[in-house]
Design a protein around this motif. Structure first.
Motif, mmCIF file in Angstrom:
data_model
loop_
_atom_site.group_PDB
_atom_site.id
_atom_site.type_symbol
_atom_site.label_atom_id
_atom_site.label_comp_id
_atom_site.label_asym_id
_atom_site.label_seq_id
_atom_site.Cartn_x
_atom_site.Cartn_y
_atom_site.Cartn_z
ATOM 1 N N TYR A 93 0.809 -1.158 0.046
ATOM 2 C CA TYR A 93 -0.188 0.016 0.113
ATOM 3 C C TYR A 93 0.867 1.252 0.112
ATOM 4 C CZ TYR A 93 -4.244 -2.654 0.578
ATOM 5 O OH TYR A 93 -5.403 -3.613 0.692
ATOM 6 N N TYR A 94 0.482 2.254 -0.807
ATOM 7 C CA TYR A 94 1.173 3.366 -1.001
ATOM 8 C C TYR A 94 0.272 4.578 -0.819
ATOM 9 C CZ TYR A 94 4.394 0.246 -3.636
ATOM 10 O OH TYR A 94 5.263 -0.551 -3.917
ATOM 11 N N CYS A 95 0.727 5.734 -0.461
ATOM 12 C CA CYS A 95 -0.132 7.044 -0.312
ATOM 13 C C CYS A 95 0.686 7.964 -1.500
ATOM 14 C CB CYS A 95 0.060 7.769 0.896
ATOM 15 S SG CYS A 95 1.581 8.170 1.623
ATOM 16 N N ASN A 96 0.049 8.781 -2.099
ATOM 17 C CA ASN A 96 0.203 9.732 -3.125
ATOM 18 C C ASN A 96 -0.742 10.856 -3.451
ATOM 19 O OD1 ASN A 96 1.910 11.023 -5.034
ATOM 20 N ND2 ASN A 96 2.686 8.879 -5.481
ATOM 21 N N PHE A 97 -0.471 11.610 -3.999
ATOM 22 C CA PHE A 97 -1.441 12.656 -4.418
ATOM 23 C C PHE A 97 -2.555 12.000 -5.252
ATOM 24 C CE2 PHE A 97 0.902 15.959 -2.787
ATOM 25 C CZ PHE A 97 2.175 15.900 -3.339
ATOM 26 N N ARG A 98 -3.694 12.253 -5.249
ATOM 27 C CA ARG A 98 -4.667 11.685 -6.206
ATOM 28 C C ARG A 98 -4.572 11.961 -7.567
ATOM 29 N NH1 ARG A 98 -7.563 10.008 -9.197
ATOM 30 N NH2 ARG A 98 -9.661 9.387 -9.340
ATOM 31 N N ASN A 99 -4.213 13.419 -7.878
ATOM 32 C CA ASN A 99 -4.295 13.671 -9.150
ATOM 33 C C ASN A 99 -2.749 14.021 -9.302
ATOM 34 O OD1 ASN A 99 -7.146 13.868 -9.652
ATOM 35 N ND2 ASN A 99 -6.901 15.644 -8.287
ATOM 36 N N ASN A 100 -2.034 13.422 -10.556
ATOM 37 C CA ASN A 100 -0.829 13.521 -10.928
ATOM 38 C C ASN A 100 0.006 13.091 -9.810
ATOM 39 O OD1 ASN A 100 -1.286 14.698 -13.329
ATOM 40 N ND2 ASN A 100 -1.898 16.661 -12.225
ATOM 41 N N PRO A 101 -0.090 11.695 -9.455
ATOM 42 C CA PRO A 101 0.953 11.363 -8.333
ATOM 43 C C PRO A 101 2.380 11.831 -8.802
ATOM 44 C CG PRO A 101 -0.752 9.744 -9.024
ATOM 45 C CD PRO A 101 -0.847 10.852 -10.009
ATOM 46 N N GLY A 102 3.047 11.906 -7.677
ATOM 47 C CA GLY A 102 4.585 12.299 -7.702
ATOM 48 C C GLY A 102 5.543 10.943 -7.511
ATOM 49 N N ALA A 103 6.613 11.040 -7.110
ATOM 50 C CA ALA A 103 7.369 10.120 -6.909
ATOM 51 C C ALA A 103 6.834 9.046 -5.886
ATOM 52 C CB ALA A 103 8.682 10.422 -6.847
ATOM 53 N N TRP A 104 6.862 7.775 -6.064
ATOM 54 C CA TRP A 104 6.338 6.924 -5.376
ATOM 55 C C TRP A 104 7.402 6.678 -3.996
ATOM 56 C CZ3 TRP A 104 1.407 5.776 -5.592
ATOM 57 C CH2 TRP A 104 0.974 5.803 -6.767
ATOM 58 N N GLY A 105 6.817 6.814 -2.853
ATOM 59 C CA GLY A 105 7.686 6.680 -1.656
ATOM 60 C C GLY A 105 7.488 5.112 -1.279
ATOM 61 N N GLN A 106 8.033 4.954 -0.105
ATOM 62 C CA GLN A 106 8.135 3.637 0.322
ATOM 63 C C GLN A 106 6.546 3.266 0.870
ATOM 64 O OE1 GLN A 106 10.945 2.886 3.791
ATOM 65 N NE2 GLN A 106 9.699 1.870 4.761
ATOM 66 N N GLY A 107 6.308 2.056 0.357
ATOM 67 C CA GLY A 107 5.126 1.509 0.636
ATOM 68 C C GLY A 107 5.038 0.755 1.935
ATOM 69 N N THR A 108 3.931 -0.004 2.236
ATOM 70 C CA THR A 108 3.817 -0.855 3.438
ATOM 71 C C THR A 108 2.991 -2.140 3.122
ATOM 72 O OG1 THR A 108 3.311 -0.952 5.782
ATOM 73 C CG2 THR A 108 1.577 0.390 4.606
ATOM 74 N N GLN A 109 3.736 -3.172 3.491
ATOM 75 C CA GLN A 109 3.202 -4.376 3.062
ATOM 76 C C GLN A 109 1.935 -4.788 4.105
ATOM 77 O OE1 GLN A 109 4.047 -6.736 0.416
ATOM 78 N NE2 GLN A 109 2.150 -7.747 1.345
ATOM 79 N N VAL A 110 0.799 -5.310 3.596
ATOM 80 C CA VAL A 110 -0.355 -5.755 3.932
ATOM 81 C C VAL A 110 -0.379 -7.206 3.553
ATOM 82 C CG1 VAL A 110 -2.817 -5.652 4.442
ATOM 83 C CG2 VAL A 110 -1.424 -3.375 4.402
ATOM 84 N N THR A 111 -0.563 -8.027 4.391
ATOM 85 C CA THR A 111 -0.725 -9.567 4.274
ATOM 86 C C THR A 111 -1.890 -9.919 5.094
ATOM 87 O OG1 THR A 111 1.552 -9.813 3.709
ATOM 88 C CG2 THR A 111 0.226 -11.644 4.241
ATOM 89 N N VAL A 112 -2.847 -10.492 4.258
ATOM 90 C CA VAL A 112 -4.132 -11.109 4.962
ATOM 91 C C VAL A 112 -4.263 -12.626 4.765
ATOM 92 C CG1 VAL A 112 -6.476 -11.035 5.059
ATOM 93 C CG2 VAL A 112 -5.253 -9.073 4.537
ATOM 94 N N SER A 113 -4.113 -13.334 5.888
ATOM 95 C CA SER A 113 -4.161 -14.719 5.751
ATOM 96 C C SER A 113 -5.365 -15.405 5.719
ATOM 97 C CB SER A 113 -3.210 -15.365 6.836
ATOM 98 O OG SER A 113 -3.592 -15.207 7.981
ATOM 99 N N SER A 114 -5.876 -16.336 5.072
ATOM 100 C CA SER A 114 -7.066 -17.099 5.157
ATOM 101 C C SER A 114 -7.411 -17.914 6.161
ATOM 102 C CB SER A 114 -7.478 -17.620 3.807
ATOM 103 O OG SER A 114 -6.421 -18.592 3.439
#
Length: 114
Positions: A93-114
């Motif tokens: 998962y990443y956050c960024n601007f909604r319009n014209n996203p800028g450089a992609w920063g560090q995301g965070t891993q989300v893992t959902v087990s069944s």
């Protein structure tokens, strides 16, 4: 230049919850629509949720009713509360601007087990 570093991810069982945070440096945060995106292995990055500077929100159909995006302009931070998580929510998962996203920063891993 705005730096966007997401945090709060982790491993959770299906049905569980996580809250992601993304503090932003830079003074333009308060006037920008922000968004959370995610990218699962082998798939394109997709828009999950967005919020305008005034607080109006929008969600992908796949997360409506389960995820909530919010922002605290005083803290220059955008949040994503994720409830009733499903294995198909597994992604970086990443956050960024909604319009014209800028450089992609560090995301965070989300893992959902069944």
């Amino acid at each position: 230049q705005v730096q966007l570093v997401a945090s709060g991810g982790g491993l959770v069982q299906a049905g569980g919850s996580l809250r992601l945070s993304c503090p932003a440096s830079g003074s333009i945060f308060r006037i920008k629509a922000m968004a959370w995106y995610r990218q699962a292995p082998g798939k394109q990055r997709e828009l999950v949720a967005s919020i305008t500077s005034g607080g109006s929100t929008d969600y992908a159909d796949s997360v409506k009713g389960r995820f909530t995006i919010a922002r605290d302009n005083a803290k220059n931070t955008v949040y994503l509360q994720m409830n009733s998580l499903k294995p198909e929510d597994t992604a970086v998962y990443y956050c960024n601007f909604r319009n014209n996203p800028g450089a992609w920063g560090q995301g965070t891993q989300v893992t959902v087990s069944s």
